[in-house]
Scaffold this motif. Structure first.
Motif, mmCIF file in Angstrom:
data_model
loop_
_atom_site.group_PDB
_atom_site.id
_atom_site.type_symbol
_atom_site.label_atom_id
_atom_site.label_comp_id
_atom_site.label_asym_id
_atom_site.label_seq_id
_atom_site.Cartn_x
_atom_site.Cartn_y
_atom_site.Cartn_z
ATOM 1 N N VAL A 1 47.537 -27.855 71.460
ATOM 2 C CA VAL A 1 46.400 -28.655 71.003
ATOM 3 C C VAL A 1 45.945 -28.001 69.708
ATOM 4 C CG1 VAL A 1 44.107 -29.573 71.485
ATOM 5 C CG2 VAL A 1 45.732 -29.226 73.373
ATOM 6 N N THR A 2 45.850 -28.789 68.632
ATOM 7 C CA THR A 2 45.619 -28.218 67.315
ATOM 8 C C THR A 2 44.668 -29.057 66.475
ATOM 9 O OG1 THR A 2 46.769 -27.357 65.351
ATOM 10 C CG2 THR A 2 47.631 -29.385 66.291
ATOM 11 N N ASN A 3 44.110 -28.417 65.454
ATOM 12 C CA ASN A 3 43.381 -29.089 64.379
ATOM 13 C C ASN A 3 43.714 -28.336 63.093
ATOM 14 O OD1 ASN A 3 41.776 -26.768 64.325
ATOM 15 N ND2 ASN A 3 39.875 -27.821 64.778
ATOM 16 N N ASP A 4 42.970 -28.578 62.026
ATOM 17 C CA ASP A 4 43.266 -27.933 60.745
ATOM 18 C C ASP A 4 42.984 -26.432 60.741
ATOM 19 O OD1 ASP A 4 44.063 -30.347 59.667
ATOM 20 O OD2 ASP A 4 42.130 -30.758 58.723
ATOM 21 N N GLN A 5 42.186 -25.948 61.686
ATOM 22 C CA GLN A 5 41.800 -24.536 61.714
ATOM 23 C C GLN A 5 42.729 -23.660 62.550
ATOM 24 O OE1 GLN A 5 39.522 -22.973 60.061
ATOM 25 N NE2 GLN A 5 38.414 -24.671 59.183
ATOM 26 N N GLY A 6 43.155 -24.166 63.704
ATOM 27 C CA GLY A 6 43.937 -23.336 64.600
ATOM 28 C C GLY A 6 44.472 -24.134 65.766
ATOM 29 N N TYR A 7 44.887 -23.418 66.812
ATOM 30 C CA TYR A 7 45.484 -24.092 67.956
ATOM 31 C C TYR A 7 45.452 -23.214 69.205
ATOM 32 C CZ TYR A 7 49.521 -21.344 66.317
ATOM 33 O OH TYR A 7 50.352 -20.334 65.884
ATOM 34 N N ILE A 8 45.593 -23.889 70.350
ATOM 35 C CA ILE A 8 45.867 -23.210 71.605
ATOM 36 C C ILE A 8 47.221 -23.716 72.064
ATOM 37 C CG2 ILE A 8 43.456 -22.805 72.227
ATOM 38 C CD1 ILE A 8 43.682 -25.157 74.215
ATOM 39 N N MET A 9 47.892 -22.890 72.849
ATOM 40 C CA MET A 9 49.255 -23.219 73.214
ATOM 41 C C MET A 9 49.594 -22.617 74.566
ATOM 42 S SD MET A 9 52.419 -22.571 70.654
ATOM 43 C CE MET A 9 54.099 -22.766 71.155
ATOM 44 N N CYS A 10 50.669 -23.115 75.148
ATOM 45 C CA CYS A 10 51.154 -22.584 76.413
ATOM 46 C C CYS A 10 51.764 -21.197 76.214
ATOM 47 C CB CYS A 10 52.179 -23.542 77.021
ATOM 48 S SG CYS A 10 53.679 -23.696 76.035
ATOM 49 N N GLY A 11 52.328 -20.638 77.252
ATOM 50 C CA GLY A 11 52.868 -19.291 77.234
ATOM 51 C C GLY A 11 53.980 -19.037 76.230
ATOM 52 N N ALA A 12 54.534 -20.081 75.619
ATOM 53 C CA ALA A 12 55.602 -19.891 74.634
ATOM 54 C C ALA A 12 55.106 -19.226 73.346
ATOM 55 C CB ALA A 12 56.254 -21.234 74.300
ATOM 56 N N LEU A 13 53.801 -19.196 73.153
ATOM 57 C CA LEU A 13 53.224 -18.597 71.951
ATOM 58 C C LEU A 13 53.311 -17.076 72.018
ATOM 59 C CD1 LEU A 13 51.536 -18.951 69.330
ATOM 60 C CD2 LEU A 13 49.514 -18.822 70.760
ATOM 61 N N ILE B 1 36.358 -16.331 69.582
ATOM 62 C CA ILE B 1 37.256 -16.738 70.657
ATOM 63 C C ILE B 1 37.787 -15.464 71.305
ATOM 64 C CG2 ILE B 1 39.428 -17.925 71.172
ATOM 65 C CD1 ILE B 1 38.812 -19.599 68.552
ATOM 66 N N HIS B 2 37.796 -15.425 72.627
ATOM 67 C CA HIS B 2 38.215 -14.204 73.293
ATOM 68 C C HIS B 2 39.075 -14.494 74.512
ATOM 69 C CE1 HIS B 2 35.164 -15.041 76.343
ATOM 70 N NE2 HIS B 2 34.362 -15.336 75.338
ATOM 71 N N LYS B 3 39.795 -13.485 74.931
ATOM 72 C CA LYS B 3 40.606 -13.556 76.135
ATOM 73 C C LYS B 3 39.693 -13.952 77.301
ATOM 74 C CE LYS B 3 43.404 -10.575 79.053
ATOM 75 N NZ LYS B 3 44.005 -9.254 79.214
ATOM 76 N N GLY B 4 40.166 -14.889 78.125
ATOM 77 C CA GLY B 4 39.387 -15.359 79.268
ATOM 78 C C GLY B 4 38.588 -16.616 78.978
ATOM 79 N N MET B 5 38.401 -16.955 77.705
ATOM 80 C CA MET B 5 37.672 -18.179 77.331
ATOM 81 C C MET B 5 38.523 -19.393 77.709
ATOM 82 S SD MET B 5 36.306 -19.246 73.538
ATOM 83 C CE MET B 5 34.774 -18.333 73.620
ATOM 84 N N ILE B 6 37.881 -20.430 78.207
ATOM 85 C CA ILE B 6 38.570 -21.673 78.553
ATOM 86 C C ILE B 6 39.089 -22.333 77.266
ATOM 87 C CG2 ILE B 6 38.272 -23.967 79.618
ATOM 88 C CD1 ILE B 6 38.135 -21.580 81.585
ATOM 89 N N GLY B 7 40.277 -22.933 77.344
ATOM 90 C CA GLY B 7 40.926 -23.529 76.181
ATOM 91 C C GLY B 7 40.051 -24.474 75.378
ATOM 92 N N LYS B 8 39.371 -25.404 76.051
ATOM 93 C CA LYS B 8 38.563 -26.369 75.299
ATOM 94 C C LYS B 8 37.378 -25.696 74.609
ATOM 95 C CE LYS B 8 36.042 -28.071 79.309
ATOM 96 N NZ LYS B 8 35.830 -29.236 80.170
ATOM 97 N N ASP B 9 36.831 -24.632 75.195
ATOM 98 C CA ASP B 9 35.744 -23.909 74.538
ATOM 99 C C ASP B 9 36.249 -23.194 73.285
ATOM 100 O OD1 ASP B 9 34.015 -24.781 76.524
ATOM 101 O OD2 ASP B 9 34.209 -22.930 77.699
ATOM 102 N N ALA B 10 37.472 -22.674 73.359
ATOM 103 C CA ALA B 10 38.069 -22.031 72.187
ATOM 104 C C ALA B 10 38.287 -23.053 71.070
ATOM 105 C CB ALA B 10 39.392 -21.377 72.568
ATOM 106 N N LEU B 11 38.749 -24.238 71.416
ATOM 107 C CA LEU B 11 38.968 -25.268 70.401
ATOM 108 C C LEU B 11 37.673 -25.634 69.690
ATOM 109 C CD1 LEU B 11 41.400 -27.615 72.347
ATOM 110 C CD2 LEU B 11 41.966 -26.219 70.339
ATOM 111 N N LEU B 12 36.588 -25.704 70.427
ATOM 112 C CA LEU B 12 35.307 -26.059 69.819
ATOM 113 C C LEU B 12 34.799 -24.972 68.866
ATOM 114 C CD1 LEU B 12 33.600 -27.804 72.849
ATOM 115 C CD2 LEU B 12 34.468 -28.888 70.744
ATOM 116 N N LYS B 13 35.295 -23.770 68.995
ATOM 117 C CA LYS B 13 34.955 -22.705 68.031
ATOM 118 C C LYS B 13 35.768 -22.840 66.750
ATOM 119 C CE LYS B 13 32.564 -19.519 70.657
ATOM 120 N NZ LYS B 13 31.262 -19.088 70.209
ATOM 121 N N MET B 14 36.815 -23.679 66.781
ATOM 122 C CA MET B 14 37.694 -23.861 65.638
ATOM 123 C C MET B 14 37.279 -25.011 64.734
ATOM 124 S SD MET B 14 41.415 -23.372 67.406
ATOM 125 C CE MET B 14 41.710 -22.096 68.614
ATOM 126 N N ILE B 15 36.090 -25.544 64.935
ATOM 127 C CA ILE B 15 35.674 -26.687 64.116
ATOM 128 C C ILE B 15 34.808 -26.225 62.945
ATOM 129 C CG2 ILE B 15 35.908 -28.422 65.871
ATOM 130 C CD1 ILE B 15 32.930 -28.131 66.449
#
Length: 100
Positions: free
Chosen positions: A29-41, A86-100
């Protein structure tokens, strides 16, 4: 099969990418600032070899769908992501909202 689709998260548009591979799925899941990804990252590679790029990214492991990626805690994050709060343990959608 590759599936791309826009996603609205609290009024902000993100792009979801799902790639069906043999025995696994690649999820982003991505935008112009960053992304979250599955374990392949490979967060360590981004932090060590590509640190000059200041990549903003987080990784969740054990997820099989975009919904799981959004709801799961991040297992690791890049230094660039940490700079945004954004930190370890943060839920993915919360991390994405920090990337706006």
């Amino acid at each position: 099969m590759i599936h791309l689709s826009p996603m609205d998260l609290d009024g902000h548009t993100f792009l979801t990418v799902s790639v069906k591979l043999p025995k696994t799925n690649l999820l982003v899941v991505t935008n112009d600032q960053g992304y979250i990804m599955c374990g392949a990252l490979d967060v360590q590679l981004l932090n060590d070899k590509l640190k000059d790029r200041n990549i903003i990214a987080g990784r969740a492991v054990g997820v099989k769908t975009i919904d799981e990626l959004l709801e799961s805690p991040l297992e690791s994050v890049t230094v660039g992501a940490e700079k945004l709060g954004i930190h370890k343990g943060m839920i993915g959608k919360d991390a994405l909202l920090k990337m706006i």
